[in-house]
Enzyme design. Structure first.
Site, short mmCIF file in Angstrom:
data_model
loop_
_atom_site.label_atom_id
_atom_site.label_comp_id
_atom_site.label_asym_id
_atom_site.label_seq_id
_atom_site.Cartn_x
_atom_site.Cartn_y
_atom_site.Cartn_z
N TRP A 11 5.79 -9.81 6.46
CA TRP A 11 4.89 -10.50 5.54
C TRP A 11 5.42 -11.89 5.18
CZ3 TRP A 11 0.36 -11.47 4.72
CH2 TRP A 11 -0.26 -11.69 3.48
N LYS A 103 4.44 -5.88 -3.17
CA LYS A 103 3.51 -4.91 -3.76
C LYS A 103 4.30 -3.69 -4.19
CE LYS A 103 -0.29 -6.51 -0.84
NZ LYS A 103 -1.33 -6.19 0.16
N LYS A 187 -2.58 1.15 -4.49
CA LYS A 187 -3.36 1.50 -3.30
C LYS A 187 -2.46 2.06 -2.21
CE LYS A 187 -1.90 -2.30 -1.06
NZ LYS A 187 -1.24 -2.44 0.25
N ASP A 240 -8.23 -4.27 -0.80
CA ASP A 240 -6.89 -3.86 -0.39
C ASP A 240 -6.85 -2.37 -0.05
OD1 ASP A 240 -4.30 -4.48 0.23
OD2 ASP A 240 -3.72 -5.10 -1.77
N SER A 250 -0.80 -0.07 8.64
CA SER A 250 -0.28 0.30 7.32
C SER A 250 0.83 1.34 7.45
CB SER A 250 -1.40 0.85 6.44
OG SER A 250 -0.87 1.49 5.30
N ARG A 251 2.04 0.97 7.02
CA ARG A 251 3.15 1.93 7.05
C ARG A 251 2.86 3.12 6.14
NH1 ARG A 251 5.78 -3.13 6.68
NH2 ARG A 251 6.07 -2.89 4.44
N ASN A 252 2.18 2.86 5.02
CA ASN A 252 1.86 3.94 4.09
C ASN A 252 0.90 4.94 4.73
OD1 ASN A 252 3.13 3.00 1.38
ND2 ASN A 252 2.13 1.17 2.20
N VAL A 276 9.89 -0.29 5.03
CA VAL A 276 9.75 0.28 3.69
C VAL A 276 8.35 0.86 3.48
CG1 VAL A 276 9.83 -0.21 1.21
CG2 VAL A 276 11.43 -1.35 2.77
N GLU A 278 6.24 1.53 0.69
CA GLU A 278 6.19 1.21 -0.74
C GLU A 278 5.47 2.28 -1.55
OE1 GLU A 278 7.73 -1.00 -2.31
OE2 GLU A 278 7.97 -2.84 -1.16
#
Length: 334
Positions: A11, A103, A187, A240, A250-252, A276, A278
């Site tokens: 990012w 974030k 989110k 978002d 998206s890692r999440n 990471v 988050e």
């Protein structure tokens, strides 16, 4: 303008490229000297494969590079924001605009990232929060995107808007810092849940239900903390949420997918290759914030139970579906 970006992850690098394209004098700082050396050698961030780093971009591991900057971006993971801001505090001149692009919410204190920066740097610098539905991989490849610059200072928000805006990167200004940061942080929790929904083999009906009700509880907490309801219908709210819950970038979402397939949260995070997740940390902070504010957040609480208390995901999902009957909104029949 002279701009320093603190944090050379995907990012931070993507935003540095936008700033460089817009004609600014940009320095990209890495926490580790080895990382900076690798970027200098390859002129490419391994997390943004195929996106070259132009020779004009300065690369360093010396944080003193921020001393004479007009604008400084803090692009580190959320857990490193406080330590980075502490190092930055004696370096920046009064009036330097500090831009928080991370974030998350700090563990233990439950503070938003802009609050952490303000604690460490004081009131000598205006703070702007930059967030919205923007994956680094797409911004780095110059795919059209939009984002929000939120600040208590109108001038600072508009300066950052002007700094980043171009034909591929549209920036909206906002005064709702609380709403922008709460939407951006929480989110990620819902995105883990969205990945889990797919991992368990459910369908688009289920995901639509999850995202809609997830946004409802994010907004509920945000408003309780002082945010504007309308913010959650915008880029840092529903925008978002859409991009984070529906993309393999998206890692999440990817961590949630593994969780739904039977992996533990630790196994899922290990498979992210050091990136990471988050939403894992945000779930604990949201759990604490919701309790302090007296706000009901059943989906976030379910995510917390699975990731921190070891509850079986199928059992938790069943409990969500069989909760006490509710009206969809707080409005009542007349």
């Amino acid at each position: 303008m002279k701009v320093t970006v603190l944090g050379s992850g995907a990012w931070g690098t993507a935003l540095a490229l936008v700033l460089l394209e817009n004609g600014n004098d940009v320095t990209l700082w890495s926490y580790f000297q080895k990382e900076s050396d690798q970027l200098r050698q390859s002129r490419e961030n391994p997390m943004l494969k195929g996106v070259p780093i132009p020779e004009e971009m300065k690369l360093t591991a010396d944080i003193s590079c921020a001393a004479d900057s007009d604008v400084v971006l803090l692009a580190t993971p959320s857990f490193a924001v406080r330590s980075t801001a502490r190092q930055l505090a004696p370096l920046v001149k009064p009036g330097t605009i500090l831009v928080s692009v991370g974030k998350g919410i700090e563990k233990d204190t439950s503070l938003r990232l802009s609050q952490i920066i303000a604690q460490e740097v004081g009131d000598k610098c205006p703070i702007v929060v930059l967030c919205g539905p923007t994956h680094a991989e797409e911004v780095g490849r110059r795919i059209p995107s939009a984002i929000v610059a939120a600040s208590e200072s109108r001038d600072a928000a508009h300066t950052v808007q002007e700094l980043f805006m171009n034909e591929r990167f549209r920036v909206y200004a906002s005064c709702d810092v609380v709403g922008a940061e709460i939407g951006a942080a929480l989110k990620n929790v819902i995105a883990i849940c969205a990945g889990a929904i797919d991992g368990m083999g459910f369908g688009v009906n289920t995901k639509a239900m999850l995202m809609t009700r997830g946004l409802t509880e994010i907004a509920r907490l945000g408003v309780a903390l002082g945010a504007r309801q309308s913010t959650f219908a915008g880029l840092t709210g529903v925008g978002d949420l859409i991009v984070t819950c529906t993309s393999m970038n998206s890692r999440n979402y990817r961590a949630g997918l593994l969780l739904g397939q039977g992996k533990t949260i630790r196994q899922a995070m290990d498979e992210m290759g050091g990136a990471v997740v988050e939403g894992y940390y945000a779930a604990a902070s949201a759990h604490e914030l919701a309790q302090k504010a007296g706000v009901e957040m059943p989906i976030t609480e379910a995510a917390y139970e699975v990731m921190y208390e070891g509850r079986e995901i199928q059992d938790v999902f069943r409990n969500l579906m069989t909760r006490q009957k509710k009206d969809e909104t707080e409005e009542t029949w007349i």
